[in-house]
Design a protein around this motif. Structure first.
Motif, PDB file in Angstrom:
ATOM      1  N   MET A  96       0.875  -1.291   0.038  1.00 41.08           N
ATOM      2  CA  MET A  96      -0.154   0.085  -0.126  1.00 41.08           C
ATOM      3  C   MET A  96       0.917   1.230   0.055  1.00 41.08           C
ATOM      4  SD  MET A  96      -3.262   1.006   0.171  1.00 41.08           S
ATOM      5  CE  MET A  96      -4.246  -0.437   1.087  1.00 41.08           C
ATOM      6  N   VAL A  97       0.625   2.263  -0.997  1.00 39.24           N
ATOM      7  CA  VAL A  97       1.456   3.508  -0.885  1.00 39.24           C
ATOM      8  C   VAL A  97       0.781   4.597  -0.173  1.00 39.24           C
ATOM      9  CG1 VAL A  97       2.086   5.405  -2.421  1.00 39.24           C
ATOM     10  CG2 VAL A  97       1.896   2.984  -3.350  1.00 39.24           C
ATOM     11  N   LYS A  98       1.456   4.888   0.658  1.00 37.80           N
ATOM     12  CA  LYS A  98       1.130   5.792   1.849  1.00 37.80           C
ATOM     13  C   LYS A  98       1.079   7.529   1.150  1.00 37.80           C
ATOM     14  CE  LYS A  98       3.809   4.853   5.377  1.00 37.80           C
ATOM     15  NZ  LYS A  98       4.177   5.071   6.701  1.00 37.80           N
ATOM     16  N   LEU A  99       0.019   8.194   0.933  1.00 38.41           N
ATOM     17  CA  LEU A  99       0.064   9.400   0.143  1.00 38.41           C
ATOM     18  C   LEU A  99      -0.307  10.256   1.154  1.00 38.41           C
ATOM     19  CD1 LEU A  99       0.290  10.644  -2.486  1.00 38.41           C
ATOM     20  CD2 LEU A  99      -2.146  10.224  -2.708  1.00 38.41           C
ATOM     21  N   LEU A 100       0.418  11.603   1.082  1.00 39.72           N
ATOM     22  CA  LEU A 100       0.183  12.730   1.766  1.00 39.72           C
ATOM     23  C   LEU A 100      -0.175  13.728   0.804  1.00 39.72           C
ATOM     24  CD1 LEU A 100       0.072  14.668   4.539  1.00 39.72           C
ATOM     25  CD2 LEU A 100       2.539  15.032   4.070  1.00 39.72           C
ATOM     26  N   LEU A 101      -1.468  14.470   0.818  1.00 37.40           N
ATOM     27  CA  LEU A 101      -1.871  15.522  -0.294  1.00 37.40           C
ATOM     28  C   LEU A 101      -1.513  16.873   0.406  1.00 37.40           C
ATOM     29  CD1 LEU A 101      -5.568  13.900  -0.467  1.00 37.40           C
ATOM     30  CD2 LEU A 101      -3.371  13.718  -1.908  1.00 37.40           C
ATOM     31  N   CYS A 102      -0.998  17.735  -0.270  1.00 36.38           N
ATOM     32  CA  CYS A 102      -0.896  19.147  -0.211  1.00 36.38           C
ATOM     33  C   CYS A 102      -1.180  20.131  -1.151  1.00 36.38           C
ATOM     34  CB  CYS A 102       0.659  19.201   0.197  1.00 36.38           C
ATOM     35  SG  CYS A 102       0.886  20.952   0.626  1.00 36.38           S
ATOM     36  N   ASP A 103      -2.382  20.624  -1.002  1.00 38.39           N
ATOM     37  CA  ASP A 103      -3.180  21.666  -1.826  1.00 38.39           C
ATOM     38  C   ASP A 103      -3.666  22.783  -0.681  1.00 38.39           C
ATOM     39  OD1 ASP A 103      -5.213  22.928  -3.627  1.00 38.39           O
ATOM     40  OD2 ASP A 103      -3.956  21.667  -4.869  1.00 38.39           O
ATOM     41  N   ASP A 104      -3.919  23.875  -1.342  1.00 32.31           N
ATOM     42  CA  ASP A 104      -4.390  24.955  -0.376  1.00 32.31           C
ATOM     43  C   ASP A 104      -5.839  25.018  -0.582  1.00 32.31           C
ATOM     44  OD1 ASP A 104      -4.148  25.980  -3.171  1.00 32.31           O
ATOM     45  OD2 ASP A 104      -4.161  27.979  -2.508  1.00 32.31           O
ATOM     46  N   HIS A 105      -6.577  24.344  -1.668  1.00 32.75           N
ATOM     47  CA  HIS A 105      -7.886  24.266  -2.082  1.00 32.75           C
ATOM     48  C   HIS A 105      -8.485  22.810  -1.402  1.00 32.75           C
ATOM     49  CE1 HIS A 105      -6.795  26.971  -5.126  1.00 32.75           C
ATOM     50  NE2 HIS A 105      -7.678  27.626  -4.649  1.00 32.75           N
ATOM     51  N   ALA A 119      10.937   7.847 -11.934  1.00 36.04           N
ATOM     52  CA  ALA A 119      10.658   9.491 -12.210  1.00 36.04           C
ATOM     53  C   ALA A 119       9.345   9.297 -13.215  1.00 36.04           C
ATOM     54  CB  ALA A 119      11.762   9.951 -12.897  1.00 36.04           C
ATOM     55  N   TYR A 120       8.590  10.476 -12.930  1.00 32.19           N
ATOM     56  CA  TYR A 120       7.291  10.548 -13.772  1.00 32.19           C
ATOM     57  C   TYR A 120       7.210  11.922 -14.362  1.00 32.19           C
ATOM     58  CZ  TYR A 120       2.903  10.477 -15.910  1.00 32.19           C
ATOM     59  OH  TYR A 120       1.677  10.550 -16.979  1.00 32.19           O
ATOM     60  N   LEU A 121       7.093  12.096 -15.582  1.00 29.65           N
ATOM     61  CA  LEU A 121       6.776  13.209 -16.352  1.00 29.65           C
ATOM     62  C   LEU A 121       5.788  13.095 -17.494  1.00 29.65           C
ATOM     63  CD1 LEU A 121      10.312  14.850 -17.118  1.00 29.65           C
ATOM     64  CD2 LEU A 121       8.802  15.523 -15.325  1.00 29.65           C
ATOM     65  N   ALA A 169       1.276   7.964 -12.218  1.00 27.00           N
ATOM     66  CA  ALA A 169       2.273   8.866 -11.692  1.00 27.00           C
ATOM     67  C   ALA A 169       2.609   8.468 -10.208  1.00 27.00           C
ATOM     68  CB  ALA A 169       2.121  10.215 -11.939  1.00 27.00           C
ATOM     69  N   ILE A 170       1.761   8.433  -9.347  1.00 29.62           N
ATOM     70  CA  ILE A 170       1.655   8.018  -7.983  1.00 29.62           C
ATOM     71  C   ILE A 170       2.471   6.593  -7.728  1.00 29.62           C
ATOM     72  CG2 ILE A 170       0.650   7.555  -5.619  1.00 29.62           C
ATOM     73  CD1 ILE A 170      -1.357   9.758  -6.603  1.00 29.62           C
ATOM     74  N   ARG A 171       2.141   5.796  -8.375  1.00 30.22           N
ATOM     75  CA  ARG A 171       2.673   4.464  -8.231  1.00 30.22           C
ATOM     76  C   ARG A 171       4.033   4.407  -8.720  1.00 30.22           C
ATOM     77  NH1 ARG A 171      -0.765   0.789  -6.166  1.00 30.22           N
ATOM     78  NH2 ARG A 171       0.621  -1.022  -7.197  1.00 30.22           N
ATOM     79  N   SER A 172       4.433   5.061  -9.781  1.00 28.58           N
ATOM     80  CA  SER A 172       5.907   5.206 -10.338  1.00 28.58           C
ATOM     81  C   SER A 172       6.657   5.806  -9.480  1.00 28.58           C
ATOM     82  CB  SER A 172       5.529   5.944 -11.796  1.00 28.58           C
ATOM     83  OG  SER A 172       4.989   5.285 -12.629  1.00 28.58           O
ATOM     84  N   VAL A 173       6.379   6.918  -9.305  1.00 26.19           N
ATOM     85  CA  VAL A 173       7.421   7.639  -7.947  1.00 26.19           C
ATOM     86  C   VAL A 173       7.383   6.987  -6.714  1.00 26.19           C
ATOM     87  CG1 VAL A 173       6.737   9.790  -9.093  1.00 26.19           C
ATOM     88  CG2 VAL A 173       5.694   9.248  -7.103  1.00 26.19           C
ATOM     89  N   HIS A 203      -6.672   1.531  -5.597  1.00 25.46           N
ATOM     90  CA  HIS A 203      -5.483   1.275  -6.694  1.00 25.46           C
ATOM     91  C   HIS A 203      -4.339   0.929  -5.557  1.00 25.46           C
ATOM     92  CE1 HIS A 203      -7.875   3.222  -9.484  1.00 25.46           C
ATOM     93  NE2 HIS A 203      -8.209   4.228  -8.883  1.00 25.46           N
ATOM     94  N   GLY A 204      -4.289   0.604  -4.506  1.00 26.29           N
ATOM     95  CA  GLY A 204      -3.026   0.245  -3.575  1.00 26.29           C
ATOM     96  C   GLY A 204      -2.715   1.538  -3.000  1.00 26.29           C
ATOM     97  N   ILE A 205      -3.637   2.678  -2.886  1.00 24.83           N
ATOM     98  CA  ILE A 205      -3.154   3.987  -2.196  1.00 24.83           C
ATOM     99  C   ILE A 205      -3.797   4.168  -1.000  1.00 24.83           C
ATOM    100  CG2 ILE A 205      -2.903   6.213  -2.772  1.00 24.83           C
ATOM    101  CD1 ILE A 205      -2.741   5.949  -5.601  1.00 24.83           C
ATOM    102  N   GLU A 206      -3.170   4.658  -0.034  1.00 21.52           N
ATOM    103  CA  GLU A 206      -3.659   5.023   1.512  1.00 21.52           C
ATOM    104  C   GLU A 206      -3.532   6.547   1.541  1.00 21.52           C
ATOM    105  OE1 GLU A 206      -3.856   3.869   6.180  1.00 21.52           O
ATOM    106  OE2 GLU A 206      -2.345   3.410   4.841  1.00 21.52           O
ATOM    107  N   VAL A 207      -4.336   7.420   1.523  1.00 21.60           N
ATOM    108  CA  VAL A 207      -4.101   8.708   1.958  1.00 21.60           C
ATOM    109  C   VAL A 207      -4.041   8.757   3.482  1.00 21.60           C
ATOM    110  CG1 VAL A 207      -5.161  11.265   1.851  1.00 21.60           C
ATOM    111  CG2 VAL A 207      -5.370   9.447  -0.106  1.00 21.60           C
ATOM    112  N   VAL A 208      -2.924   9.346   3.951  1.00 21.39           N
ATOM    113  CA  VAL A 208      -2.528   9.206   5.369  1.00 21.39           C
ATOM    114  C   VAL A 208      -2.651  10.706   5.969  1.00 21.39           C
ATOM    115  CG1 VAL A 208      -1.067   7.261   5.097  1.00 21.39           C
ATOM    116  CG2 VAL A 208       0.036   9.591   4.937  1.00 21.39           C
ATOM    117  N   GLY A 209      -2.547  11.838   5.227  1.00 21.44           N
ATOM    118  CA  GLY A 209      -2.913  13.008   5.750  1.00 21.44           C
ATOM    119  C   GLY A 209      -3.167  14.142   4.605  1.00 21.44           C
TER     120      GLY A 209
END
Length: 218
Positions: free
Chosen positions: A1-10, A124-126, A115-119, A25-31
């Motif tokens: 499981m990919v631990k993901l932190l979101l950062c956006d001002d909105h 790298a992802y572009l 892109a998330i899973r790649s990084v 998709h194997g992703i967990e938003v941790v914060g």
């Protein structure tokens, strides 16, 4: 499981991303963070695999400044820039300071997941047009006779510091003690700088450091 932190001002963007990604998709938003400084504090606490970082956050530290500081303090965390800016200046700066990827907010959600899973896997992802622009810039430099970018310039200040200690013969433990960081962090910096420089052994690092004039014993 990919631990993901979101950062956006909105808040609405963060909410939408959480609904789209969390538990899928194997992703967990941790914060969630609303500006760069908060993202750094949360990342140090939560140790996410990936930080999904907006660029423009006018009410706090912006995404590029936060990325640069976070890569210094938590180099093992991968940062994916998610932005509306399809702009060369932002793109080149993000790569220079250590972001692992750069994707636009109007990208299909399947591309964002990829892109998330790649990084997270250390790749790298572009987005496609960004890759073309980077290649075009590189080829133009070659055609004009300009020197390719020096690999040393891609190192963070902390990686350069670690390189200097290694070149002077200090062990990972001794470097950690002198810089007041963990041995694991030293090892991560060493692995990152060796990858960036295309080197595989400590003697190769020392030889490189000698060429760069980094052996200052004073």
């Amino acid at each position: 499981m990919v631990k993901l932190l979101l950062c956006d001002d909105h808040a609405v963007v963060r909410s939408g991303l959480r609904m789209l990604l969390d538990g899928r998709h194997g992703i967990e938003v941790v914060g969630e963070a609303s500006e760069g400084g908060e993202a750094i504090r949360m990342a140090l606490e939560l140790k996410p695999d990936v930080v999904l970082m907006d660029v423009s956050m006018p009410h706090g530290m912006d995404g590029l400044a936060a990325t640069a500081e976070l890569k210094q303090r938590l180099p093992e965390t991968n940062i994916l820039i998610l932005t509306m800016h399809d702009d060369d200046e932002y793109l080149f700066r993000a790569i220079q300071i250590g972001a692992s990827g750069y994707i636009l907010k109007n990208a299909p959600h399947e591309e964002l997941v990829s892109a998330i899973r790649s990084v997270a896997a250390g790749d790298a992802y572009l987005y496609p047009t960004a890759t073309k622009r980077l290649m075009s810039e590189y080829l133009n430099r070659l055609k004009s006779g300009a020197e390719p970018p020096d690999a040393y310039d891609t190192l963070s200040e902390r990686e350069k510091e670690v390189l200097g200690w290694i070149a002077r013969g200090y062990s990972n433990k001794e470097i950690a003690d002198n810089l007041i960081i963990s041995v694991k962090t030293v090892e991560t910096h060493k692995a990152n700088l060796m990858e960036k420089l295309g080197l595989k052994t400590r003697p190769e690092l020392i030889k490189f450091a000698v060429k760069k004039g980094l052996l200052n014993f004073e």
